[in-house]
Design a protein around this motif. Structure first.
Motif, PDB file in Angstrom:
ATOM      1  N   LEU A 170      -2.650   8.290   3.469  1.00  0.00           N
ATOM      2  CA  LEU A 170      -1.955   7.446   2.492  1.00  0.00           C
ATOM      3  C   LEU A 170      -2.909   6.506   1.771  1.00  0.00           C
ATOM      4  CD1 LEU A 170       1.300   6.416   4.396  1.00  0.00           C
ATOM      5  CD2 LEU A 170       0.934   8.362   2.877  1.00  0.00           C
ATOM      6  N   ALA A 171      -3.931   6.043   2.469  1.00  0.00           N
ATOM      7  CA  ALA A 171      -4.861   5.073   1.892  1.00  0.00           C
ATOM      8  C   ALA A 171      -6.004   5.719   1.115  1.00  0.00           C
ATOM      9  CB  ALA A 171      -5.439   4.182   2.990  1.00  0.00           C
ATOM     10  N   LYS A 182       0.858   7.368  -2.604  1.00  0.00           N
ATOM     11  CA  LYS A 182       0.518   5.999  -3.014  1.00  0.00           C
ATOM     12  C   LYS A 182       1.751   5.112  -3.057  1.00  0.00           C
ATOM     13  CE  LYS A 182      -3.037   5.527  -3.066  1.00  0.00           C
ATOM     14  NZ  LYS A 182      -3.931   5.561  -1.871  1.00  0.00           N
ATOM     15  N   GLU A 240       2.356   4.197   0.552  1.00  0.00           N
ATOM     16  CA  GLU A 240       1.367   3.189   0.949  1.00  0.00           C
ATOM     17  C   GLU A 240       1.752   1.814   0.416  1.00  0.00           C
ATOM     18  OE1 GLU A 240      -3.412   2.225   0.458  1.00  0.00           O
ATOM     19  OE2 GLU A 240      -2.332   3.369  -1.066  1.00  0.00           O
TER      20      GLU A 240
END
Length: 249
Positions: free
Chosen positions: A86-87, A108, A111
């Protein structure tokens, strides 16, 4: 004739999933797996799923007509964990075969939602009374960044959060920090206390000599002005380090 009442006992439907508990022989094999995975998520909770299976659930939203299990495993193997995926930078995600703009955008958005949720946990209460929530927020917000960032939580007299600001962004192993600028901003916001936070992209949160010297300089400048430095927290993939806990301040 009165229409029958809707069935409120029906299982919760998630976008991108086949709600049928079984599939016919003519349908792709992964549909049955997907339905079982969804049921396990709903009944046993997310903790019952390893990272790659949770990733499958996310991928099913934008890739509903393909077997996403191999892609989910590839993403975890490439980036390291569900959180790392996710990052990951948008550009690196779209370099993976099978990850298009829609899927990368989904990652994103998730996140951003995680960061917003974590920040909400500390936004309406005394920060020091919810220290675990502060640590969760700091890790969610920064632990998986690929460059160093220096963040400050500005607190009022009751240790409520006035502002949360990223002061500097640097390189993979360095962020320039100017102690007098930190204190000047605290005075502008009329803050009574500070919590410093930065990340180590290497994953190891152990403070460096430069980290320690910079922290003590900020504390020395702030104290005569009535501003207390509560802590400096370093976060990384491998955990966190608290200067207060390590008795470095």
């Amino acid at each position: 004739m009165t229409a029958p009442a809707p069935d409120t006992t029906a299982p919760l439907a998630l976008p991108g999933f086949d709600d049928a508990p079984s599939v016919s022989k003519d349908e792709p094999h992964y549909l049955g797996h997907r339905a079982r995975l969804k049921q396990r998520f709903l009944e046993a909770g997310p903790e019952a799923l390893p990272d790659y299976e949770l990733m499958e659930l996310v991928l099913c939203r934008t890739l509903p007509r393909m077997d996403v299990k191999p892609l989910a495993k590839q993403l975890i193997a490439t980036f390291g964990s569900f959180a790392d995926v996710l990052a990951a930078p948008y550009e690196r995600l779209t370099e993976i075969k099978g990850i298009k703009d829609a899927t990368a955008t989904d990652f994103k958005v998730i996140e951003a939602a995680a960061r917003r949720f974590a920040k909400g946990a500390i936004g309406k209460r005394a920060v020091l009374s919810s220290w675990s929530a502060v640590l969760d927020y700091c890790r969610t917000a920064m632990a998986f960044d690929d460059v160093e960032r220096f963040r400050i939580l500005f607190l009022d007299k009751k240790n409520g959060l006035i502002a949360d600001e990223v002061q500097q962004s640097g390189t993979v192993d360095h962020t320039p920090v100017y102690p007098r600028e930190v204190v000047r901003r605290a005075l502008e916001l009329r803050a009574s206390a500070l919590i410093l936070v930065h990340n180590h992209p290497s994953g190891d949160p152990t403070p460096s000599r430069a980290d320690i010297e910079m922290t003590r300089t900020i504390a020395d400048i702030a104290k005569p002005l009535g501003i207390e430095l509560h802590d400096h927290v370093i976060v990384g993939r491998e955990g966190h380090a608290s200067f207060r806990g390590l008795r470095l301040i």
